[in-house]
Design a protein around this motif. Structure first.
Motif, PDB file in Angstrom:
ATOM      1  N   LEU A  75       8.936  98.761  65.377  1.00  0.00           N
ATOM      2  CA  LEU A  75       8.522  97.601  64.587  1.00  0.00           C
ATOM      3  C   LEU A  75       7.303  97.963  63.750  1.00  0.00           C
ATOM      4  O   LEU A  75       6.370  98.600  64.245  1.00  0.00           O
ATOM      5  N   VAL A  76       7.369  97.563  62.482  1.00  0.00           N
ATOM      6  CA  VAL A  76       6.197  97.661  61.606  1.00  0.00           C
ATOM      7  C   VAL A  76       5.898  96.245  61.126  1.00  0.00           C
ATOM      8  O   VAL A  76       6.591  95.694  60.273  1.00  0.00           O
ATOM      9  N   ASP A  77       4.872  95.630  61.701  1.00  0.00           N
ATOM     10  CA  ASP A  77       4.539  94.231  61.398  1.00  0.00           C
ATOM     11  C   ASP A  77       3.205  94.188  60.651  1.00  0.00           C
ATOM     12  O   ASP A  77       2.127  94.112  61.253  1.00  0.00           O
ATOM     13  N   ALA A  78       3.304  94.252  59.317  1.00  0.00           N
ATOM     14  CA  ALA A  78       2.093  94.188  58.500  1.00  0.00           C
ATOM     15  C   ALA A  78       1.602  92.761  58.334  1.00  0.00           C
ATOM     16  O   ALA A  78       0.468  92.549  57.901  1.00  0.00           O
ATOM     17  N   ASP A  79       2.444  91.771  58.654  1.00  0.00           N
ATOM     18  CA  ASP A  79       2.055  90.361  58.503  1.00  0.00           C
ATOM     19  C   ASP A  79       1.330  89.866  59.754  1.00  0.00           C
ATOM     20  O   ASP A  79       0.312  89.173  59.666  1.00  0.00           O
ATOM     21  N   ASN A  80       1.889  90.173  60.923  1.00  0.00           N
ATOM     22  CA  ASN A  80       1.268  89.863  62.215  1.00  0.00           C
ATOM     23  C   ASN A  80       0.891  88.391  62.337  1.00  0.00           C
ATOM     24  O   ASN A  80      -0.265  88.031  62.574  1.00  0.00           O
ATOM     25  N   THR A  81       1.870  87.512  62.187  1.00  0.00           N
ATOM     26  CA  THR A  81       1.675  86.077  62.342  1.00  0.00           C
ATOM     27  C   THR A  81       2.516  85.589  63.511  1.00  0.00           C
ATOM     28  O   THR A  81       3.321  86.333  64.089  1.00  0.00           O
ATOM     29  N   SER A  82       2.353  84.335  63.854  1.00  0.00           N
ATOM     30  CA  SER A  82       3.138  83.771  64.966  1.00  0.00           C
ATOM     31  C   SER A  82       4.629  83.778  64.642  1.00  0.00           C
ATOM     32  O   SER A  82       5.461  83.942  65.536  1.00  0.00           O
ATOM     33  N   THR A  83       4.962  83.603  63.372  1.00  0.00           N
ATOM     34  CA  THR A  83       6.383  83.616  62.977  1.00  0.00           C
ATOM     35  C   THR A  83       7.002  84.998  63.172  1.00  0.00           C
ATOM     36  O   THR A  83       8.086  85.136  63.740  1.00  0.00           O
ATOM     37  N   THR A  84       6.346  86.047  62.696  1.00  0.00           N
ATOM     38  CA  THR A  84       6.894  87.402  62.851  1.00  0.00           C
ATOM     39  C   THR A  84       6.892  87.829  64.320  1.00  0.00           C
ATOM     40  O   THR A  84       7.789  88.541  64.762  1.00  0.00           O
ATOM     41  N   ARG A  85       5.890  87.374  65.078  1.00  0.00           N
ATOM     42  CA  ARG A  85       5.874  87.706  66.506  1.00  0.00           C
ATOM     43  C   ARG A  85       7.023  87.010  67.237  1.00  0.00           C
ATOM     44  O   ARG A  85       7.622  87.577  68.157  1.00  0.00           O
ATOM     45  N   ALA A  86       7.337  85.775  66.817  1.00  0.00           N
ATOM     46  CA  ALA A  86       8.468  85.074  67.435  1.00  0.00           C
ATOM     47  C   ALA A  86       9.784  85.787  67.130  1.00  0.00           C
ATOM     48  O   ALA A  86      10.660  85.920  68.001  1.00  0.00           O
ATOM     49  N   LEU A  87       9.932  86.249  65.889  1.00  0.00           N
ATOM     50  CA  LEU A  87      11.139  87.008  65.540  1.00  0.00           C
ATOM     51  C   LEU A  87      11.214  88.311  66.325  1.00  0.00           C
ATOM     52  O   LEU A  87      12.305  88.745  66.725  1.00  0.00           O
ATOM     53  N   THR A  88      10.066  88.936  66.553  1.00  0.00           N
ATOM     54  CA  THR A  88      10.049  90.162  67.331  1.00  0.00           C
ATOM     55  C   THR A  88      10.488  89.905  68.768  1.00  0.00           C
ATOM     56  O   THR A  88      11.239  90.692  69.363  1.00  0.00           O
ATOM     57  N   HIS A  89      10.031  88.802  69.351  1.00  0.00           N
ATOM     58  CA  HIS A  89      10.435  88.454  70.717  1.00  0.00           C
ATOM     59  C   HIS A  89      11.945  88.207  70.789  1.00  0.00           C
ATOM     60  O   HIS A  89      12.604  88.582  71.759  1.00  0.00           O
ATOM     61  N   ARG A  90      12.486  87.573  69.765  1.00  0.00           N
ATOM     62  CA  ARG A  90      13.938  87.347  69.744  1.00  0.00           C
ATOM     63  C   ARG A  90      14.692  88.676  69.648  1.00  0.00           C
ATOM     64  O   ARG A  90      15.711  88.860  70.315  1.00  0.00           O
ATOM     65  N   LEU A  91      14.186  89.582  68.820  1.00  0.00           N
ATOM     66  CA  LEU A  91      14.821  90.885  68.705  1.00  0.00           C
ATOM     67  C   LEU A  91      14.757  91.640  70.025  1.00  0.00           C
ATOM     68  O   LEU A  91      15.722  92.295  70.441  1.00  0.00           O
ATOM     69  N   ASP A  92      13.633  91.519  70.710  1.00  0.00           N
ATOM     70  CA  ASP A  92      13.463  92.216  71.976  1.00  0.00           C
ATOM     71  C   ASP A  92      14.349  91.631  73.069  1.00  0.00           C
ATOM     72  O   ASP A  92      14.642  92.300  74.067  1.00  0.00           O
ATOM     73  N   ALA A  93      14.776  90.390  72.886  1.00  0.00           N
ATOM     74  CA  ALA A  93      15.621  89.741  73.886  1.00  0.00           C
ATOM     75  C   ALA A  93      17.093  90.126  73.761  1.00  0.00           C
ATOM     76  O   ALA A  93      17.883  89.829  74.661  1.00  0.00           O
ATOM     77  N   PHE A  94      17.465  90.769  72.662  1.00  0.00           N
ATOM     78  CA  PHE A  94      18.856  91.190  72.500  1.00  0.00           C
ATOM     79  C   PHE A  94      19.214  92.226  73.567  1.00  0.00           C
ATOM     80  O   PHE A  94      18.391  93.035  73.987  1.00  0.00           O
ATOM     81  N   GLN A  95      20.470  92.211  73.990  1.00  0.00           N
ATOM     82  CA  GLN A  95      20.911  93.106  75.050  1.00  0.00           C
ATOM     83  C   GLN A  95      21.031  94.554  74.574  1.00  0.00           C
ATOM     84  O   GLN A  95      20.739  95.490  75.308  1.00  0.00           O
ATOM     85  N   SER A  96      21.419  94.738  73.318  1.00  0.00           N
ATOM     86  CA  SER A  96      21.710  96.090  72.843  1.00  0.00           C
ATOM     87  C   SER A  96      20.457  96.871  72.492  1.00  0.00           C
ATOM     88  O   SER A  96      20.455  98.105  72.575  1.00  0.00           O
TER      89      SER A  96
END
Length: 409
Positions: A75-96
């Protein structure tokens, strides 16, 4: 009186000397001879029993989960906001996939892909959340590597899904603020709902797709090689004339006596493999037991027929085994399981009919996996039968080689 007795004795001795062994006697003697050869030469034990069992266990256990899970991504998160962090958590929750590292720049993440540490990464540029909330369509980028086809495709799918969730989340919040119901929001965000049904394999188990063609393909490789090797060693060790003499010059008896013990062993290995994947691992088999048994018989005998034919074409131990190994390796690509034959060039589509594994795979796909009648795959069945009959084209040449050729290393 004594002369008459002596003449009868001489006649009886001549009859005993000139009496030829019967078909069954010759066949039985050849079978016992072949069993002794199989027992004394450890190559047969390893290539016919040990290695095939290892191949079965290796491939089926390697993909025992059905499909790869927790593939490493960055992950490269240059924005680092609650919205991008929430999307990152969703991505991390994927099984694959699983986010294993965060990078400061795109260059660092790209080098991590090149080093093989991750399969891909997601990039949120600075100002992503601000542009998203103001409906200015921010650009979210994702990068992935397809050097490995399966993990690259799964990584691309998850990164693509998470990239679309950002705008969907903002749209959902906006419409809910305007008083829209969940049904109206769903209809707006996803106007067409896809109802996906995977035929005979609803679990998306890649083990079902790959082990049912790769494992038989490797077993066929061993059958090709051992069949050509067992004929070639008759020349190499100077046993060829003995082999033909024991069959009284009948090549049908000679071939049957040599390969019946091998056929029984190969059938035991092949049926054991089929019992393991269908009875123990419960791979789908809509066609039932009889198509599985029939396919195993056809697979073994067509492979042995090709091995005999390869030696007949080139009566040389080295050349025939080279042809068999080349043909077996190419068949893994030409079978159509990894890359569809219909998408290949026309010459390659025609060439695919010359590989036993291609017909084995098509019969499996039609009659075992999908449960359609044999009539739907009659041409492939006839092709395997043709491979079984190929030795008739070269049996005379094999006999000539056994009687007249001299082995050249």
């Amino acid at each position: 009186m004594s002369d008459e007795t002596n003449s009868r004795t001489v006649e009886s001795v001549d009859n005993q000397v000139t009496r030829h062994p019967s078909l069954w006697e010759g066949l039985g003697g050849l079978i016992l001879r072949e069993l002794r050869i199989l027992w004394k030469n450890p190559i047969y034990g390893f290539c016919m029993v040990v290695f095939p069992i290892m191949v079965v266990l290796f491939f089926t256990s390697m993909m025992s989960q059905g499909m790869p899970e927790q593939l490493p991504i960055g992950l490269v998160d240059a924005d680092n906001t609650s919205t991008t962090r929430a999307l990152t958590h969703r991505l991390d929750a994927f099984q694959s996939t699983k986010v294993v590292e965060r990078y400061a720049t795109v260059s660092e993440a790209r080098h991590a892909i090149q080093r093989g540490e991750i399969y891909g990464f997601l990039y949120f540029p600075k100002g992503t959340t601000e542009e998203l909330l103001s409906s200015r369509q921010p650009k979210i980028s994702y990068f992935y590597s397809l050097s490995a086809k399966l993990p690259g495709s799964l990584t691309m799918k998850d990164l693509k899904v998470i990239s679309t969730l950002g705008s969907a989340a903002v749209g959902q919040a906006t419409m809910r603020a305007r008083g829209a119901t969940d049904a109206q929001i769903q209809a707006m965000l996803q106007p067409i709902a896809v109802d996906l049904h995977m035929v005979a394999n609803p679990w998306s188990n890649y083990n079902v797709y790959l082990s049912t063609v790769f494992v038989p393909g490797i077993i066929m490789l061993f059958i090709f090689l051992i069949t050509a090797y067992s004929i070639g060693t008759e020349l190499k060790f100077g046993r060829s004339k003995e082999w033909i003499t024991m069959a009284d010059g009948n090549m049908l008896v000679a071939v049957l006596g040599k390969f019946l013990p091998q056929a029984i062993i190969w059938l035991a290995i092949f049926f054991g493999y089929e019992y393991y994947i269908y009875g123990v691992l419960h791979f789908p088999h809509e066609g039932g037991a009889w198509p599985i048994i029939r396919l195993g018989l056809m697979g073994v005998f067509s492979s042995m027929g090709f091995g005999i034919f390869a030696f007949g074409l080139m009566p040389s131990l080295r050349m025939s085994m080279s042809v068999c190994s080349l043909w077996a390796v190419l068949s893994l690509s030409m079978a159509g399981s990894a890359f569809p034959v219909m998408a290949m060039d026309s010459p390659l589509q025609s060439l695919s009919w010359l590989f036993p594994l291609r017909h084995y795979f098509m019969i499996y796909q039609i009659t075992v996996f999908n449960g359609f009648p044999l009539l739907e795959s009659w041409f492939h069945f006839a092709a395997l039968a043709g491979f079984m009959l190929l030795p008739w084209l070269v049996i005379g040449k094999i006999k000539n080689a056994m009687l007249n050729y001299v082995y050249i290393p």
